[in-house]
Design an enzyme around this catalytic site. Structure first.
Site, mmCIF file in Angstrom:
data_model
loop_
_atom_site.group_PDB
_atom_site.id
_atom_site.type_symbol
_atom_site.label_atom_id
_atom_site.label_comp_id
_atom_site.label_asym_id
_atom_site.label_seq_id
_atom_site.Cartn_x
_atom_site.Cartn_y
_atom_site.Cartn_z
ATOM 1 N N ALA A 9 0.840 -1.194 0.000
ATOM 2 C CA ALA A 9 0.000 0.000 0.000
ATOM 3 C C ALA A 9 0.875 1.244 0.000
ATOM 4 O O ALA A 9 1.848 1.340 0.738
ATOM 5 C CB ALA A 9 -0.908 0.009 1.229
ATOM 6 N N CYS A 10 0.497 2.170 -0.859
ATOM 7 C CA CYS A 10 1.237 3.429 -0.931
ATOM 8 C C CYS A 10 0.241 4.553 -1.179
ATOM 9 O O CYS A 10 -0.968 4.354 -1.066
ATOM 10 C CB CYS A 10 2.299 3.361 -2.024
ATOM 11 S SG CYS A 10 1.621 3.139 -3.665
ATOM 12 N N ALA A 11 0.741 5.708 -1.559
ATOM 13 C CA ALA A 11 -0.142 6.851 -1.769
ATOM 14 C C ALA A 11 -1.067 6.640 -2.965
ATOM 15 O O ALA A 11 -2.251 6.952 -2.896
ATOM 16 C CB ALA A 11 0.671 8.128 -1.936
ATOM 17 N N GLY A 13 -0.361 3.755 -5.615
ATOM 18 C CA GLY A 13 -0.324 2.400 -6.139
ATOM 19 C C GLY A 13 0.369 2.266 -7.476
ATOM 20 O O GLY A 13 0.514 1.165 -7.989
ATOM 21 N N TYR A 40 -1.672 -1.120 -4.073
ATOM 22 C CA TYR A 40 -2.932 -0.385 -3.956
ATOM 23 C C TYR A 40 -2.688 0.924 -3.237
ATOM 24 O O TYR A 40 -1.727 1.065 -2.488
ATOM 25 C CB TYR A 40 -3.951 -1.180 -3.120
ATOM 26 C CG TYR A 40 -4.306 -2.508 -3.696
ATOM 27 C CD1 TYR A 40 -5.363 -2.636 -4.584
ATOM 28 C CD2 TYR A 40 -3.592 -3.652 -3.356
ATOM 29 C CE1 TYR A 40 -5.699 -3.869 -5.125
ATOM 30 C CE2 TYR A 40 -3.919 -4.883 -3.895
ATOM 31 C CZ TYR A 40 -4.968 -4.985 -4.774
ATOM 32 O OH TYR A 40 -5.298 -6.205 -5.305
#
Length: 103
Positions: A9-11, A13, A40
């Site tokens: 998960a990141c800002a 995806g 995502y």
């Protein structure tokens, strides 16, 4: 061998999907055929997180770790080291998780 599901998960995806490919390649080197790794946005985790062996957070959203742990108490949550994330070092990231979780 066990099939792994890794959720990153990141800002947004976008760039993390490249990192997922490298994590999958590293897992295959260790004999894990069929590892899933998808990237995502942290805001899309509700549908992605169930069934995950680990949720990896990009360093830019690491501050959300406690919130995500509360939402998914049965799934380990780890923040990727900024250097490993920036260098897209999927092999080190996978090996660190494999050692930590005894995969």
């Amino acid at each position: 061998m066990k099939k792994l599901k890794i959720t990153l998960a990141c800002a947004g995806g976008m760039s993390s999907s490249m990192l997922c490919k490298k994590i999958i390649t590293a897992s295959e080197k260790k004999g894990y055929a069929g590892t899933e790794c998808e990237a995502y946005s942290v805001h899309s985790l509700q549908s992605a997180a169930p069934g995950s062996d680990v949720i990896l957070l990009g360093p830019q959203v690491g501050y959300m770790k406690d919130t995500i742990i509360k939402k998914y108490p049965d799934i380990p949550v780890e923040v990727i080291y900024m250097k490993d994330y920036g260098m897209m070092n999927g092999e080190k990231i996978f090996n660190d998780m494999a050692e930590k979780f005894d995969w």
